[in-house]
Design an enzyme around this catalytic site. Structure first.
Site, PDB file in Angstrom:
ATOM      1  N   LYS A   1       5.945 -15.168  -1.221  1.00  0.00           N
ATOM      2  CA  LYS A   1       4.908 -14.654  -2.137  1.00  0.00           C
ATOM      3  C   LYS A   1       4.629 -15.675  -3.237  1.00  0.00           C
ATOM      4  CE  LYS A   1       3.902 -10.427  -4.800  1.00  0.00           C
ATOM      5  NZ  LYS A   1       4.424  -9.103  -5.220  1.00  0.00           N
TER       6      LYS A   1
ATOM      7  N   SER B   1       1.505  -5.228  -4.157  1.00  0.00           N
ATOM      8  CA  SER B   1       0.855  -6.505  -4.335  1.00  0.00           C
ATOM      9  C   SER B   1       1.275  -7.581  -3.342  1.00  0.00           C
ATOM     10  CB  SER B   1       1.122  -7.014  -5.752  1.00  0.00           C
ATOM     11  OG  SER B   1       2.500  -7.248  -5.929  1.00  0.00           O
TER      12      SER B   1
ATOM     13  N   SER C   1       5.657  -2.863  -4.570  1.00  0.00           N
ATOM     14  CA  SER C   1       4.891  -3.978  -3.994  1.00  0.00           C
ATOM     15  C   SER C   1       5.444  -4.594  -2.713  1.00  0.00           C
ATOM     16  CB  SER C   1       4.739  -5.080  -5.025  1.00  0.00           C
ATOM     17  OG  SER C   1       3.622  -4.801  -5.819  1.00  0.00           O
TER      18      SER C   1
HETATM   19  N1  GLN Z   1       1.127  -1.277  -7.704  1.00  0.00           N
HETATM   20  C1  GLN Z   1       2.038  -1.307  -8.815  1.00  0.00           C
HETATM   21  C2  GLN Z   1       1.360  -1.952 -10.000  1.00  0.00           C
HETATM   22  O1  GLN Z   1       0.217  -2.274  -9.886  1.00  0.00           O
HETATM   23  C3  GLN Z   1       3.300  -2.027  -8.419  1.00  0.00           C
HETATM   24  C4  GLN Z   1       3.121  -3.470  -8.321  1.00  0.00           C
HETATM   25  C5  GLN Z   1       4.389  -4.197  -7.987  1.00  0.00           C
HETATM   26  O2  GLN Z   1       5.354  -3.613  -7.503  1.00  0.00           O
HETATM   27  N2  GLN Z   1       4.394  -5.476  -8.290  1.00  0.00           N
HETATM   28  O3  GLN Z   1       1.946  -2.120 -11.039  1.00  0.00           O
END
Ligand code: GLN
Length: 480
Positions: free
Chosen positions: A74, A149, A173
């Site tokens: 990532k 994400s 994410s």
């Molecule tokens: N979707 C969640 C957010 O927008 C979690 C994102 C993540 O785990 N990095 O904060």
């Protein structure tokens, strides 16, 4: 044989038997990238300029040898000399001078690093649409999001553009995109994996973890990346077992808790049915199933959306045009900060910085941030009580399957609700895994989530493996 479709464990056994060469695996994956990347768009940066075959000479039977297996990373994990941008314009041109701890470990284990995967900007999102590079597409239906994400990592593994991948998980994410792409995603216990070199989002919640085709591949990759690190004081020195040994433990007499609060309005009927079928299957294998209640679950999303933006607003203060990436010149330094930040950050990042700064500001701190921390402690306490009675918990990973690109991007609240089932594990620091457990309308993957107490990854591995070995879902591949 399409090598890019195989798991790392299978490829390693073929390599050990001398039936294939590592260069054939790498070529197969590179060819697959050439074939599908322009449709999937899983990568932010492909790193093509390096030697192949790092492992021809590695040999040995070490559990820490990945023997040249291609891995995607990532884009918020620092890679020396390879762009690391968090899919944000503000980090344009940033080539870290050092490797994250997990990258050093992967290199030592002879992983073949393919490049950096696309993500929501700074990991703020659930759909991979806020990336400055444009969205990643779900390999099962290109008109849909891959989740986020870590959507690029999940799409890369699902499409055969990588064999293994790393993601990060602050509120879901890793698990939510894994569920939506039909692969296995593990968020380890908070502190299990070093975050040295992970660009911080919310430091009390962030954790690096694995995205893989199978449960055993997750164990293999965890063997490489887990364990204490003197450069990360939040990383635990707890002993690291050989996770592959926990797979075969069996689940006879395992007590599975099913929390009422995760089977509520808003949960897609097909998702609910698939998870219930999976629980039945596990019970048929000898596990005992009990209903449990975690009444404060309903406050998890609001608690998270106070704590995570607060920490993010503080962590993102360092991107000011002085030390990293983008810089817009101006008359004086204050204007330089302002113009650089205003043009470097996307809309969702700016929204979170404003939300976070507000909840931390004097006069509001007690009512918002401090209160959220108290609710967080209650949520963690409820899990602790539940784990006195049960060995693991099973829930859906996400209330729905992958939605259409563009469907929720204009409505942040709807987007935030996609994480309703994954956020609690981050608030409580628990390990949790998503495993494929069905398909909606026979075409979009569904994930089930398995949670355990802190440092209880072995329980997750044996439960997930028992399920996988008695189901077929993980064997389906998207036709691209
Ligand atoms: N979707 C969640 C957010 O927008 C979690 C994102 C993540 O785990 N990095 O904060």
């Amino acid at each position: 044989m399409k090598l890019y479709e195989l798991s790392a464990a299978r490829l390693i056994s073929l390599l050990e038997a001398g039936e294939i060469k590592v260069s054939e695996i790498q070529e197969s994956v590179q060819k697959r990238i050439d074939e599908v990347e322009n449709r999937v768009h899983a990568y932010a940066t492909l790193d093509r300029n390096k030697e192949t075959d790092p492992s021809e000479s590695a040999g040995g039977e070490s559990v820490l040898d990945l023997k040249g297996i291609p891995v995607a990373v990532k884009d918020n994990i620092c890679t020396k000399g390879v762009p690391t941008t968090c899919s944000s314009r503000i980090l344009e041109g940033f080539n870290p001078p050092y490797d994250a701890a997990v990258i050093s470990r992967l290199k030592k284990a002879n992983a073949f690093l393919l490049g950096k995967t696309n993500m929501d900007e700074f990991a703020f999102g659930s759909s991979c649409e806020t990336s400055c590079y444009g969205p990643t597409h779900n390999p099962w239906d290109l008109s849909r999001i891959p989740g986020g994400s870590s959507g690029g990592s999940a799409a890369a593994v699902a499409s055969g553009e990588a064999i293994l991948a790393l993601g990060s998980d602050t509120g879901g994410s890793i698990r939510q995109p894994a569920a939506m792409c039909g692969v296995v995603g593990l968020k380890p216990t908070y502190g299990r994996v070093s975050r040295y070199g992970l660009i911080a989002f919310a430091s009390s919640l962030d954790q690096i973890g694995t995205i893989t085709k199978t449960v055993e591949d997750s164990a293999l990759l965890m063997n490489v990346i887990a364990g204490g690190d003197e450069k990360d004081s939040t990383c635990s020195n707890e002993d690291i077992p050989d996770f592959t040994k926990s797979l075969e433990g069996g689940i006879k007499d395992l007590i599975i808790g099913v929390p009422d609060e995760y089977f509520v309005e808003g949960l897609d009927k097909e998702v609910e049915e698939a998870v219930n079928e999976a629980i039945k299957l596990l019970s048929g294998l000898g596990a005992r199933v009990e209903r449990v209640s975690l009444p404060h679950t309903k406050y998890a999303v609001s608690t998270y959306y106070l704590i995570a933006p607060a920490e993010a607003s503080s962590n993102l203060a360092r991107f000011d045009g002085v030390q990293y990436g983008l810089r817009r010149e101006a008359e004086d330094i204050t204007d330089m900060y302002k113009i650089t930040r205003a043009s470097g950050f996307g809309e969702e990042v700016i929204r979170r910085i404003i939300l976070g700064t507000y909840s931390l500001s004097s006069g509001y701190y007690e009512d918002y941030y401090l209160k959220a921390q108290k609710v967080r402690a209650v949520i963690a306490g409820e899990f602790k009580e539940a784990f006195k009675k049960v060995d693991c918990l099973i829930t859906p990973t996400s209330p729905t399957t992958a939605f259409k690109i563009g469907e929720k991007i204009e409505d942040p609240l709807k987007m935030y609700l996609s994480d309703v089932f994954t956020i609690p594990a981050n608030l409580a620091g628990l390990p949790a895994m998503s495993v494929p457990c069905g398909f909606c309308g026979n075409s979009l993957p569904i994930g089930m989530q398995i949670l355990a107490k802190p440092f209880g990854e072995e329980t997750i591995f044996k439960t997930a493996y028992a399920y996988q070995e008695n189901s077929q879902w993980h064997k389906r591949k998207p036709s691209l």
